[in-house]
Design an enzyme around this catalytic site. Structure first.
Site, PDB file in Angstrom:
ATOM      1  N   LYS A   1      56.268 -23.298   0.248  1.00 61.94           N
ATOM      2  CA  LYS A   1      55.562 -23.942   1.407  1.00 61.94           C
ATOM      3  C   LYS A   1      56.487 -25.129   1.766  1.00 61.94           C
ATOM      4  O   LYS A   1      56.507 -25.482   3.031  1.00 61.94           O
ATOM      5  CB  LYS A   1      54.290 -24.733   0.909  1.00 61.94           C
TER       6      LYS A   1
ATOM      7  N   GLN B   1      46.776 -27.386  -4.431  1.00 62.26           N
ATOM      8  CA  GLN B   1      47.250 -26.016  -4.881  1.00 62.26           C
ATOM      9  C   GLN B   1      46.399 -25.589  -6.176  1.00 62.26           C
ATOM     10  O   GLN B   1      46.156 -26.249  -7.056  1.00 62.26           O
ATOM     11  CB  GLN B   1      48.664 -26.196  -5.572  1.00 62.26           C
TER      12      GLN B   1
ATOM     13  N   ASP C   1      43.885 -25.341   4.456  1.00 67.95           N
ATOM     14  CA  ASP C   1      43.509 -24.019   3.786  1.00 67.95           C
ATOM     15  C   ASP C   1      42.427 -23.477   4.038  1.00 67.95           C
ATOM     16  O   ASP C   1      42.100 -22.090   3.663  1.00 67.95           O
ATOM     17  CB  ASP C   1      43.761 -24.232   2.360  1.00 67.95           C
TER      18      ASP C   1
END
Ligand code: NAP
Length: 280
Positions: A52, A96, A119
């Protein structure tokens, strides 16, 4: 022989387009930034975070990696997210996953400001999860029309299987969903034009389970002896019409769509686009 869907090449193309767009906007002096919170040091998570970071830096966006020890108190992580919510230089925030045992994922994720939840994992998020967006980009690239197709999504998690199912429904596919309690998975796989497997179980889909010409999107990831595998057995390849490899299929698309969501968040927060443009 099937078309091997080249997620790496397609994501590179999107990355280059984004880089041009980012460059134009950052000439005005504002920089987009994604913040990633990692708790613990799971090696697979570290690889994902680094991918990322690399993608953000490639397109010219900033990346803030906030790392906590696995023994950190949940409240400390929540406090940091609240600070990031208020920070006008941070446009996207993700946590994460998976978090170490004992952490409440939903509680933590729901603290993220809705406008920064790139997300798309919050309840009622305005962003579509990158994995679902990435798969839809692949369908668009290869001009695969979902309307009227029998699509099977294997896996019903709220962050992967369900969002993918929703995107397929938006495209007028007839969608079935299977999971660990499904009796006779082969019955469903053989009846499907497109199979999107989101399980994380090596060799789950074998050659005898599909009809010739099936399109397969392999989302699952299994690590074994330092190698990465999808859900689909190798010998399935010559029976299908299109297939995503693992690695190099869905993974790179997921990363670049996260970057795109962050850039959309940045544009919205700076009044460049309306949130409505993100939704549809
Ligand atoms: P998850 O929460 O563990 O969900 C797995 C799903 O698979 C569950 O719905 C489970 O059913 C189902 N399942 C388990 N065994 C099965 C079986 N034998 N037959 C049919 N279904 C079965 O995992 P997730 O977060 O959704 O992620 C799924 C996979 O995608 C993982 O391997 C993950 O690493 C990968 N992933 C890849 C990307 C990418 O970019 N490539 C992005 C995200 C995730 P139940 O609901 O009944 O338990």
């Amino acid at each position: 022989m099937p078309y091997i869907i080249d997620g790496k090449a397609i994501s590179k193309q999107i990355k280059d387009e984004l880089r041009d767009e980012v460059e134009k906007l950052t000439e005005a002096g504002i920089n987009a930034c994604l913040a990633v919170i990692q708790v613990g040091n799971d090696p697979a998570s570290t690889v994902y975070v680094n991918n990322k970071k690399k993608a953000c830096e490639y397109v010219g966006m900033s990346f803030l990696h906030i790392s906590f020890d696995e023994n950190v108190k949940e409240e400390k992580v929540i406090k940091r997210i609240k600070e990031l919510n208020k920070d006008k230089y941070i446009n996207g925030i993700i946590v994460q996953l998976p978090l170490p045992f004992g952490f409440h994922e939903d509680k933590i994720i729901n603290v993220i400001d809705t406008s920064k939840d790139v997300d798309g994992f919050k309840n009622g998020s305005i962003f579509i999860p990158p994995v679902a967006l990435g798969i839809m980009e692949l369908f668009d690239y290869y001009k695969i029309n979902l309307e009227g197709k029998n699509v099977l999504v294997i896996g019903r998690s709220k962050r992967v299987g369900i969002p993918i199912m929703m995107e397929c429904l938006k495209r007028n596919a007839s969608v079935s969903i299977c999971h660990s309690k499904t009796n006779n998975l082969s019955e469903y796989t053989r009846a499907s034009d497109i199979i999107i497997s989101c399980v994380g179980k090596k060799d789950l889909i074998t050659k005898s389970m599909i009809k010739p010409g099936t399109i397969i999107i392999d989302v699952g990831i299994t690590y074994e002896n330092n190698r990465i595998y999808g859900d689909v057995k190798n010998n399935v390849y010559d029976k299908c019409s299109y297939i995503t490899p693992v690695p190099g299929g869905v993974g790179p698309m997921t990363v670049i769509m996260l970057v795109k969501n962050t850039f959309d968040a940045y544009k919205k927060q700076n009044g460049i686009i309306d949130m409505f443009d993100i939704w549809w």
